[in-house]
Each structure stands twice: as structure tokens, then as C-alpha cells.
Design an enzyme around this catalytic site. Structure first.
Site, PDB file in Angstrom:
ATOM      1  N   PHE A   1      -4.142   2.613  15.175  1.00  6.11           N
ATOM      2  CA  PHE A   1      -4.594   3.649  14.255  1.00  6.11           C
ATOM      3  C   PHE A   1      -5.785   3.077  13.496  1.00  6.11           C
ATOM      4  O   PHE A   1      -5.899   1.854  13.360  1.00  6.11           O
ATOM      5  CB  PHE A   1      -3.476   4.007  13.258  1.00  6.11           C
ATOM      6  CG  PHE A   1      -2.626   5.170  13.687  1.00  6.11           C
ATOM      7  CD1 PHE A   1      -1.741   5.044  14.746  1.00  6.11           C
ATOM      8  CD2 PHE A   1      -2.717   6.396  13.028  1.00  6.11           C
ATOM      9  CE1 PHE A   1      -0.964   6.107  15.152  1.00  6.11           C
ATOM     10  CE2 PHE A   1      -1.941   7.477  13.424  1.00  6.11           C
ATOM     11  CZ  PHE A   1      -1.059   7.333  14.486  1.00  6.11           C
ATOM     12  N   PRO A  55      -2.102 -12.326  10.357  1.00  3.16           N
ATOM     13  CA  PRO A  55      -2.381 -12.138  11.798  1.00  3.16           C
ATOM     14  C   PRO A  55      -2.581 -10.661  12.091  1.00  3.16           C
ATOM     15  O   PRO A  55      -1.985  -9.804  11.427  1.00  3.16           O
ATOM     16  CB  PRO A  55      -1.104 -12.656  12.472  1.00  3.16           C
ATOM     17  CG  PRO A  55      -0.051 -12.628  11.416  1.00  3.16           C
ATOM     18  CD  PRO A  55      -0.741 -12.784  10.102  1.00  3.16           C
ATOM     19  N   ASN A  59       0.847  -1.198   0.000  1.00  2.00           N
ATOM     20  CA  ASN A  59       0.000   0.000   0.000  1.00  2.00           C
ATOM     21  C   ASN A  59       0.878   1.242   0.000  1.00  2.00           C
ATOM     22  O   ASN A  59       2.105   1.140  -0.045  1.00  2.00           O
ATOM     23  CB  ASN A  59      -0.953  -0.020   1.196  1.00  2.00           C
ATOM     24  CG  ASN A  59      -0.173  -0.090   2.498  1.00  2.00           C
ATOM     25  OD1 ASN A  59       0.543   0.848   2.862  1.00  2.00           O
ATOM     26  ND2 ASN A  59      -0.281  -1.220   3.189  1.00  2.00           N
TER      27      ASN A  59
HETATM   28  O1  PMT Z   1       2.825   6.049   6.638  1.00  2.00           O
HETATM   29  P1  PMT Z   1       2.170   7.351   6.243  1.00  2.00           P
HETATM   30  O2  PMT Z   1       2.306   7.613   4.752  1.00  2.00           O
HETATM   31  O3  PMT Z   1       2.669   8.514   7.058  1.00  2.00           O
HETATM   32  O4  PMT Z   1       0.618   7.235   6.505  1.00  2.00           O
HETATM   33  C1  PMT Z   1       0.130   7.123   7.805  1.00  2.00           C
HETATM   34  C2  PMT Z   1      -1.045   6.110   7.904  1.00  2.00           C
HETATM   35  C3  PMT Z   1      -2.228   6.652   7.113  1.00  2.00           C
HETATM   36  C4  PMT Z   1      -0.622   4.762   7.343  1.00  2.00           C
HETATM   37  C5  PMT Z   1      -1.367   5.993   9.437  1.00  2.00           C
HETATM   38  O5  PMT Z   1      -1.800   7.251   9.903  1.00  2.00           O
HETATM   39  C6  PMT Z   1      -2.481   4.965   9.687  1.00  2.00           C
HETATM   40  O6  PMT Z   1      -3.657   5.237   9.629  1.00  2.00           O
HETATM   41  N1  PMT Z   1      -2.074   3.702   9.965  1.00  2.00           N
HETATM   42  C7  PMT Z   1      -2.960   2.551  10.141  1.00  2.00           C
HETATM   43  C8  PMT Z   1      -3.358   2.049   8.785  1.00  2.00           C
HETATM   44  C9  PMT Z   1      -4.232   0.823   8.863  1.00  2.00           C
HETATM   45  O7  PMT Z   1      -3.807  -0.226   8.431  1.00  2.00           O
HETATM   46  O8  PMT Z   1      -5.352   0.995   9.482  1.00  2.00           O
HETATM   47  P2  PMT Z   1      -6.500  -0.191   9.698  1.00  2.00           P
HETATM   48  O9  PMT Z   1      -7.701   0.566  10.066  1.00  2.00           O
HETATM   49  O10 PMT Z   1      -6.550  -1.085   8.511  1.00  2.00           O
HETATM   50  O11 PMT Z   1      -5.913  -1.010  10.899  1.00  2.00           O
HETATM   51  C10 PMT Z   1      -6.283  -0.756  12.271  1.00  2.00           C
HETATM   52  C11 PMT Z   1      -5.117  -1.001  13.176  1.00  2.00           C
HETATM   53  O12 PMT Z   1      -4.761  -2.358  13.161  1.00  2.00           O
HETATM   54  C12 PMT Z   1      -3.863  -0.226  12.815  1.00  2.00           C
HETATM   55  O13 PMT Z   1      -3.244   0.201  13.999  1.00  2.00           O
HETATM   56  C13 PMT Z   1      -3.001  -1.261  12.114  1.00  2.00           C
HETATM   57  O14 PMT Z   1      -1.598  -1.004  12.272  1.00  2.00           O
HETATM   58  C14 PMT Z   1      -3.412  -2.515  12.855  1.00  2.00           C
HETATM   59  N2  PMT Z   1      -3.303  -3.776  12.082  1.00  2.00           N
HETATM   60  C15 PMT Z   1      -4.048  -3.969  10.985  1.00  2.00           C
HETATM   61  C16 PMT Z   1      -3.977  -5.195  10.330  1.00  2.00           C
HETATM   62  C17 PMT Z   1      -3.106  -6.186  10.841  1.00  2.00           C
HETATM   63  N3  PMT Z   1      -3.014  -7.359  10.208  1.00  2.00           N
HETATM   64  N4  PMT Z   1      -2.383  -5.957  11.916  1.00  2.00           N
HETATM   65  C18 PMT Z   1      -2.456  -4.762  12.559  1.00  2.00           C
HETATM   66  O15 PMT Z   1      -1.768  -4.553  13.560  1.00  2.00           O
END
Ligand code: PMT
Length: 406
Positions: free
Chosen positions: A325, A307, A211
Site C-alpha cells: 500500500f 526493517p 499512528n
Molecule cells: O488501518 P486503516 O485505519 O483502515 O487505514 C488504512 C491505511 C491508510 C493504513 C492503509 O490503507 C494504508 O495505506 N496502509 C499503508 C500505510 C503505510 O505505511 O504506507 P507507506 O507508504 O508508509 O508504506 C508503503 C508500504 O510499505 C506499505 O505497504 C507498508 O505496509 C509497507 N512498509 C512500510 C514500512 C515498513 N517498515 N515496512 C513495510 O512493510
């Protein structure tokens, strides 16, 4: 000693039997998370070898003022500017006299002259030398003229058989006193893990699913946590930005590698922040060779769920304070609240990644910090500034929780 994390300590060692204790002092500084550079006078090397101090500090030991090789590594003026604190332990009567006279006749006195860092001395000498009015005048002069702090000396039996004042304080006392010279910051003494950037899920040896995360948000959080006094471990997917100074970085590619690195040493982690954009799915299998273009118009990919790293951390035994996040394109707060509960997080930082100029790969962001009973919007600003605001707030929540749980 928790205020020593990330501090740069220049440890001066002068000639004296107590020089052997400086080895333990160096070890304590390192264990507290400080970066230590050792400077020895020629007389000190008669009591303890530079190699011992090099091994314990993890840095080359500085010995001479006019050494072209050492100057090429880190010049003496650079070293003087590098230090947050100079501690001379043991400080001999001769060294104290030369410092009081403003001399710069060896590397250590020159560094003390050239540095703006606070200077502390741990005197160690025979009791008569310590009591001598000339030594006392030198000490008074150093205190009054440049605010030198004097740690000790202790009173007791001396190596020469005398009893009285002049013993160097014990390493643990000196390390505590050095720590006291720094203010307590919001995350002083805390260990913080931060995930950042994208993950790459391999399809074959040359292709992957990923991504647009640049790592900017996670890296800015790492720098802000470091500035707040924390020892920071950044677990980063592939990005093209520089690792912040004094931050430990573990480079990973896939979600599985990011999970493994996140779980390593997790028992010592106080705060986990998941800013990485982790791929939710990966190919079921990775082709051994480059996948060839076939005649078919449509190709099917079979994916399997990765995971969930942050959820795994949040449900681990003795979990750290866990912050996720949420990257959303609509109903940002509602979806974030759902993720907060589902992943059993303490806080979640929601950002609208469909809004132009913020979110993925941009220099700015705007977020809403969501807790079980709180919602706070932080307006659009540069990611560095936003990271400082977030770290302040997260530290406040963490410290409040620590107070209530004892
Ligand atoms: O890196 P940049 O260009 O500065 O951009 C920043 C960002 C937009 C990436 C950052 O601000 C952000 O939003 N990061 C989380 C992105 C994300 O994957 O969000 P999500 O809503 O899909 O996931 C929710 C949370 O679960 C996140 O904390 C993610 O890290 C975590 N996750 C998700 C999937 C997974 N398999 N394992 C995880 O730990």
C-alpha cells in the site's frame, strides 16, 4: 482438494468396519483447510473412539441428540445451519433406510433433516445388503427427493470375506469428491498473508510511537480473501476490531515482531498484502523504567530505521506475489510508482491519506491500483466493498502471472 479451504464439513460416521478410514478422511479435510465437526452414531463408537476424531478434527465430537452439555456448546439446529456440506462416511444400510424414511431418531438423521446443506453419502456394507432392492430403492428415493449424492461404493474384497460392491471409497477419493461439490473461487487453495493496523515502537514501559491506523482496511481485505477461498493469516498490530471468522490472526506490537511473523512459513504463502502502517523508525533504545520529566524544555529522541517488511518479503527467495500500500498526501500515483519499483512489488494500492473521510481510521477509502504497466482508480466506497474489488483484481493479476510462469 483446494476448494475445501474454509469450508465447514459435517462428517457423519455410522457403524461399520470402514469407520476407521474416517480418521484419515478427517485429517485430509483439515489439511485442506476445512473446518470439520464429527457426528457419530452409537454404533460408530464401537468401531472407532470419539477421542480419535476429536483429536484429528480439533473439535468436540457430537454423539447424542438430547445432551444438555453438548447443546450448550453448539446446539443441533445450530450445527445443522453451520454445515456447508454433510458427508456421511461410512453410511450403513440402516442409516440410509432411516434417512430415506425421513426419520429423526438420532442426532445424525435429525441434523440431515434440519440442514439445508447438500448431503453426500459414502455407502459401506456387505455386497448383498448393497444389492438388496430395498437398499437400492432407498438410495434412489434419497437421490430423487432431496438430491443426495452417492459416492461409491467401490467394488472388491470385503471384511466379511465376500467380494462385490459395498466397499467405502478411499479417504483421498472421498475428500476429492467432497471438494468437487464446491465451486472454484478466485483464491481457492491459496495462502494469503495480510499485515494490518499500526505498529507500536516502545519508548519506555508506558509510552510508544504509533499512528492512527485502525486496521479496518487490512481486516476487510482478510475477510474478502477468505470469501474468495483463501486460507488467510492476518498479522495485526494493536487494533480494537474483531478478527474475521475463519481467519488466523497473529497479534504483534512492533515492526520487528511484524517482520518476524511475516517471515514465518513464508515459503507456503502465495500472496502477501501489506496494508499495515508500519512505523518507519523506532527509538534507538527502550528505557527500562518510565522516563522522568526533567527540567529541560526540549527533549531529543534518537530513532533508528525499522526493517522494511514488504520489501524484505518481495526480495525473499521464492517470493509470493507481493502487494504493498502507499499512504501519500500528494502526487499519489507518482510516489506509488516509485515505491512499487523500489520495493520490487507486483502491485501497489495507493491512497491519498490527506483527503477527508478516507484513509486512516475511516470507514471508507478510495484507491488507485498501480502495476508496472497499469493504473486503475477505484472510487470512494466502504472499505468492505473496496476490499472485495481489490481482492478480485489482485487475484486476477496473480492468476495471470501464475499462468505465464507455469
Ligand atoms: O488501518 P486503516 O485505519 O483502515 O487505514 C488504512 C491505511 C491508510 C493504513 C492503509 O490503507 C494504508 O495505506 N496502509 C499503508 C500505510 C503505510 O505505511 O504506507 P507507506 O507508504 O508508509 O508504506 C508503503 C508500504 O510499505 C506499505 O505497504 C507498508 O505496509 C509497507 N512498509 C512500510 C514500512 C515498513 N517498515 N515496512 C513495510 O512493510
Amino acid at each position: 482438494m483446494h476448494r475445501l479451504t474454509n469450508r465447514r464439513i459435517l462428517l457423519g460416521i455410522t457403524g461399520g468396519i470402514a469407520a476407521y478410514k474416517s480418521a484419515e478422511l478427517t485429517r485430509l479435510f483439515k489439511a485442506a483447510g476445512a473446518d470439520v465437526r464429527v457426528v457419530m452414531t452409537p454404533a460408530a463408537t464401537e468401531f472407532i473412539t470419539p477421542l480419535t476424531l476429536q483429536a484429528l478434527s480439533g473439535n468436540p465430537v457430537h454423539l447424542q441428540l438430547l445432551n444438555p452439555e453438548a447443546e450448550a456448546g453448539m446446539g443441533h439446529i445450530e450445527l445443522a445451519k453451520w454445515a456447508d456440506l454433510i458427508l456421511v462416511a461410512p453410511a450403513s444400510a440402516d442409516f440410509i433406510a432411516r434417512l430415506a424414511a425421513g426419520m429423526g431418531d438420532d442426532l445424525l438423521t435429525t441434523l440431515c433433516l434440519a440442514s439445508d446443506a447438500p448431503i453426500c453419502l459414502a455407502p459401506a456394507m456387505n455386497q448383498a445388503m448393497w444389492r438388496d432392492p430395498r437398499t437400492q430403492q432407498n438410495v434412489d428415493k434419497l437421490k430423487a427427493s432431496i438430491g443426495v449424492k452417492i459416492f461409491g461404493p467401490g467394488v472388491g474384497e470385503q471384511a466379511c470375506g465376500d467380494t462385490g460392491p459395498g466397499r467405502m471409497l478411499e479417504p483421498v477419493e472421498l475428500a476429492e469428491l467432497a471438494s468437487d461439490q464446491f465451486e472454484t473461487l478466485a483464491l481457492s487453495g491459496r495462502t494469503v498473508y495480510i499485515t494490518a493496523g499500526p505498529t507500536r515502537e516502545a519508548l519506555d514501559p508506558v509510552r510508544y510511537i504509533s499512528n492512527h491506523s485502525s486496521g479496518k482496511m487490512g481486516y476487510a481485505l482478510a475477510a474478502a480473501a477468505r470469501d474468495a477461498g483463501a486460507r488467510v493469516r492476518l498479522i495485526s498490530g494493536p487494533v480494537s476490531i474483531a478478527v474475521p471468522d475463519r481467519v488466523q490472526c497473529v497479534q504483534v506490537e512492533s515492526a520487528q515482531q511484524m517482520l518476524d511473523a511475516s517471515l514465518e512459513g513464508l515459503a507456503d504463502c502465495d500472496l502477501f498484502i501489506a496494508a499495515a502502517a508500519v512505523a518507519d523508525y523506532r527509538p534507538v533504545s527502550v528505557a527500562e523504567h518510565k522516563i522522568k520529566k526533567g527540567s529541560e524544555e526540549i527533549m531529543e529522541l534518537h530513532l533508528v530505521k525499522n526493517p522494511d517488511i514488504v520489501a524484505t518479503v518481495a526480495s525473499s527467495k521464492n517470493r509470493p506475489f507481493t502487494v504493498g500500500f502507499a499512504a501519500e498526501t500528494r502526487d499519489v500515483v507518482a510516489y506509488a510508482q516509485d515505491k512499487l519499483a523500489r520495493k520490487r512489488l507486483d502491485l501497489i494500492v495507493a491512497n491519498d491519506v490527506s483527503a477527508p473521510g478516507i484513509g486512516f481510521n475511516s470507514d471508507e477509502n478510495a484507491v488507485t491500483l498501480v502495476g508496472p504497466d497499469s493504473v486503475e482508480s477505484l472510487p470512494q466506497t466502504h472499505k468492505q466493498q473496496l476490499a472485495r474489488q481489490l481482492i478480485n483484481r489482485i487475484a486476477r493479476h496473480l492468476n495471470e502471472q501464475a499462468k505465464t510462469t507455469g
